[in-house]
Design a protein around this motif. Sequence first.
Motif, PDB file in Angstrom:
ATOM      1  N   ALA A 245       0.830  -1.209   0.000  1.00 26.79           N
ATOM      2  CA  ALA A 245       0.000   0.000   0.000  1.00 26.79           C
ATOM      3  C   ALA A 245       0.863   1.257   0.000  1.00 26.79           C
ATOM      4  N   ALA A 246       1.964   1.227   0.757  1.00 27.08           N
ATOM      5  CA  ALA A 246       2.850   2.388   0.833  1.00 27.08           C
ATOM      6  C   ALA A 246       3.510   2.663  -0.515  1.00 27.08           C
ATOM      7  N   ARG A 247       3.977   1.605  -1.200  1.00 30.61           N
ATOM      8  CA  ARG A 247       4.633   1.802  -2.500  1.00 30.61           C
ATOM      9  C   ARG A 247       3.642   2.334  -3.533  1.00 30.61           C
ATOM     10  N   ARG A 248       2.435   1.798  -3.508  1.00 32.34           N
ATOM     11  CA  ARG A 248       1.435   2.262  -4.463  1.00 32.34           C
ATOM     12  C   ARG A 248       1.036   3.710  -4.186  1.00 32.34           C
ATOM     13  N   ALA A 249       1.026   4.079  -2.919  1.00 27.24           N
ATOM     14  CA  ALA A 249       0.698   5.462  -2.555  1.00 27.24           C
ATOM     15  C   ALA A 249       1.788   6.425  -3.032  1.00 27.24           C
ATOM     16  N   VAL A 250       3.043   6.009  -2.928  1.00 27.57           N
ATOM     17  CA  VAL A 250       4.145   6.843  -3.419  1.00 27.57           C
ATOM     18  C   VAL A 250       3.971   7.093  -4.920  1.00 27.57           C
ATOM     19  N   ALA A 251       3.705   6.024  -5.682  1.00 26.76           N
ATOM     20  CA  ALA A 251       3.520   6.165  -7.130  1.00 26.76           C
ATOM     21  C   ALA A 251       2.330   7.059  -7.448  1.00 26.76           C
ATOM     22  N   ARG A 253       1.089   9.484  -5.633  1.00 27.43           N
ATOM     23  CA  ARG A 253       1.408  10.900  -5.348  1.00 27.43           C
ATOM     24  C   ARG A 253       2.253  11.504  -6.457  1.00 27.43           C
ATOM     25  N   TYR A 254       3.226  10.741  -6.947  1.00 21.60           N
ATOM     26  CA  TYR A 254       4.015  11.245  -8.077  1.00 21.60           C
ATOM     27  C   TYR A 254       3.119  11.497  -9.283  1.00 21.60           C
ATOM     28  N   GLU A 255       2.278  10.522  -9.597  1.00 18.39           N
ATOM     29  CA  GLU A 255       1.439  10.646 -10.788  1.00 18.39           C
ATOM     30  C   GLU A 255       0.531  11.869 -10.691  1.00 18.39           C
ATOM     31  N   ALA A 256      -0.048  12.093  -9.519  1.00 19.05           N
ATOM     32  CA  ALA A 256      -0.917  13.258  -9.336  1.00 19.05           C
ATOM     33  C   ALA A 256      -0.134  14.560  -9.475  1.00 19.05           C
ATOM     34  N   ALA A 257       1.075  14.577  -8.922  1.00 14.34           N
ATOM     35  CA  ALA A 257       1.881  15.797  -8.959  1.00 14.34           C
ATOM     36  C   ALA A 257       2.354  16.131 -10.373  1.00 14.34           C
ATOM     37  N   PHE A 258       2.579  15.090 -11.194  1.00 15.31           N
ATOM     38  CA  PHE A 258       3.115  15.301 -12.537  1.00 15.31           C
ATOM     39  C   PHE A 258       2.038  15.311 -13.614  1.00 15.31           C
ATOM     40  N   ARG A 259       0.793  15.233 -13.200  1.00 16.37           N
ATOM     41  CA  ARG A 259      -0.295  15.064 -14.172  1.00 16.37           C
ATOM     42  C   ARG A 259      -0.308  16.147 -15.247  1.00 16.37           C
ATOM     43  N   ASP A 260       0.005  17.374 -14.860  1.00 13.58           N
ATOM     44  CA  ASP A 260      -0.063  18.482 -15.811  1.00 13.58           C
ATOM     45  C   ASP A 260       1.276  18.807 -16.452  1.00 13.58           C
ATOM     46  N   LEU A 261       2.299  18.015 -16.146  1.00 15.79           N
ATOM     47  CA  LEU A 261       3.601  18.254 -16.756  1.00 15.79           C
ATOM     48  C   LEU A 261       3.655  17.552 -18.110  1.00 15.79           C
ATOM     49  N   PRO A 262       4.196  18.212 -19.117  1.00 14.26           N
ATOM     50  CA  PRO A 262       4.250  17.581 -20.454  1.00 14.26           C
ATOM     51  C   PRO A 262       5.329  16.508 -20.523  1.00 14.26           C
ATOM     52  N   PRO A 268       3.151   1.990 -17.285  1.00 17.00           N
ATOM     53  CA  PRO A 268       1.771   1.507 -17.456  1.00 17.00           C
ATOM     54  C   PRO A 268       1.361   0.530 -16.359  1.00 17.00           C
ATOM     55  N   GLN A 269       0.092   0.555 -16.027  1.00 18.42           N
ATOM     56  CA  GLN A 269      -0.483  -0.384 -15.073  1.00 18.42           C
ATOM     57  C   GLN A 269      -1.309  -1.379 -15.893  1.00 18.42           C
ATOM     58  N   ALA A 270      -0.736  -2.534 -16.190  1.00 15.40           N
ATOM     59  CA  ALA A 270      -1.378  -3.509 -17.080  1.00 15.40           C
ATOM     60  C   ALA A 270      -2.724  -3.946 -16.505  1.00 15.40           C
ATOM     61  N   PRO A 271      -3.706  -4.193 -17.372  1.00 11.08           N
ATOM     62  CA  PRO A 271      -5.066  -4.468 -16.907  1.00 11.08           C
ATOM     63  C   PRO A 271      -5.249  -5.823 -16.246  1.00 11.08           C
ATOM     64  N   TRP A 272      -4.260  -6.709 -16.348  1.00 11.09           N
ATOM     65  CA  TRP A 272      -4.467  -8.078 -15.870  1.00 11.09           C
ATOM     66  C   TRP A 272      -4.060  -8.309 -14.418  1.00 11.09           C
ATOM     67  N   GLY A 273      -3.563  -7.283 -13.721  1.00 11.66           N
ATOM     68  CA  GLY A 273      -3.129  -7.581 -12.352  1.00 11.66           C
ATOM     69  C   GLY A 273      -2.906  -6.365 -11.489  1.00 11.66           C
ATOM     70  N   LEU A 274      -2.422  -6.621 -10.275  1.00 10.29           N
ATOM     71  CA  LEU A 274      -2.098  -5.566  -9.326  1.00 10.29           C
ATOM     72  C   LEU A 274      -0.609  -5.258  -9.393  1.00 10.29           C
TER      73      LEU A 274
END
Length: 385
Positions: A245-251, A253-262, A268-274
Motif C-alpha cells: 500500500a505504501a509503494r502504491r501510494a508513493v507512485a 502521489r508522483y502521478e498526481a503531482a506530474f499530471r499536468d507536466l508535459p 503503465p499499469q497492465a489491466p491483468w493484475g495488481l
Amino acid sequence: MGPLEEGYVREAFATNWVSTVGPNLEAFEKAFSELVGGLPCVALASGTAAIHLGLKLLGVGKDDEVICPTLTFAASANPIVYEGARPVFVDSERRSWNLDPERLAEAIEDRVKRGRKPKAVVVVHLYGQSADLDAIENVCTQHGIPILEDAAEALGTQYKDVQVGTRAPLSIFSFNGNKIITTSGGGMLVAHDPAWVAKARFWSQQSREPSIAYEHKELGYNYRMSNVLAGIGRGQLAVLPERVAARRAVAARYEAAFRDLPGLSLMPQAPWGLHTNWLSVFLVDSGATRDAILQALAAEDIEARPVWKPMHLQPVFADCPRYGGEVAEDLFTRGICLPSSSSLTIEDQQRVIDVVSRVVTSRSATRTPARQVTPGGETWASRGG
C-alpha cells in the motif's frame, strides 16, 4: 525494521540459533508457503541463488539455451551462464514492459528451426508488475518449454487476483535490501513438486550426504539462508500488505503531482493484475530530459536511476542472440526510477517532485516553437528540442 523483526532476531541470539538451521527458518518458510497458496519453498542466500538452483532443477546445462527478457537486472541472466548455458534475449511489450509474447513465439520458433530448442524460459515480473502469463504460457506450452518465474521484484504483485510466482513449475523471490520486504539479503525458491524443493535444499547445503562423515556425491553450494536473517523475514512478511500500500501510494502521489507536466508518464499499469509499484518508474519524453532530471536530483543529493540497461547492450552478453530490443532500448533511454521507499516521507517526496517539476517545466519553456500549416490556417506548436 520494526519490533517484530527485532524480537525474532533477539530470539535467535538468545537461543544461539544463528547459523543456517533454526526455528526462524522453519517459521519463515511456512509463512511464505501460505502466501503462495501452500506451495513448498526453501529460503536461500539470495534471489540469484534461487534462480541458479531453479535452472539446475530444470536440467539446464552446458551448451543449452535459455530465453530471458532483455529488460531486466543481470541477476536474471547470470545464473544461466553459471551452468554453461547461453541466454537468448527477447524484447519487451509496451503494455507492461515485460516479456513480449509475440517476440517470444518468434524467438522459440527460430531457435527450434536452428535445432536449438530452448531448455527453459525465464519470465521476469518487472518493477512489481506481472508479465502477461496467459499469453506467455500458451506459447511455451505449445513447444513444451518450462517456465521459471523471476518474481524478485514482485512480492505482493498479482496476476488475475493471484500472487505471481504460483503458476510456473518453479519461481523465485528476492529479499535484498532494496526489495519491498527484506532480510538484508536473501531469496526464496518455490516449486510445485516437493521433491524439487528437497533437492534444492540439499544442494544449498553443499550437497552433504546424511552420514557422519563429510561425504559429497554431487556438487553443492553454500546457498542456505541463516536463522538470523529468516527472523527479519518473519517480521517483514507480517507487514507486506502495508508495504504494498505504501509503494502504491508513493507512485500515486508522483502521478498526481506530474499530471499536468508535459512528456512525463508513469509506467503503465497492465489491466491483468495488481502492480505493487515496487519502484515508481516514469517515462520521459526524451533521453536528454531524463538525464537532466537525474543530474538535477543528484545535485540535491537525491538518488535516482535509469531503467535497467538491457542485457543485449551489456558487454558481458555481447555475443548472445536477441530478438528485438528496440522497445527495451527506448525504455532504457527515457525511463527513470524515482525514490520509492516504503518509508519515504511526504516531505522528502515533495523535494523530489519539486526538482522534477522544475526541470521539466524549464525544458518545456525553452523548446523552440515550430510554425505549422493546418487546414484552418497558420498556428504555433511546441517542438521537442
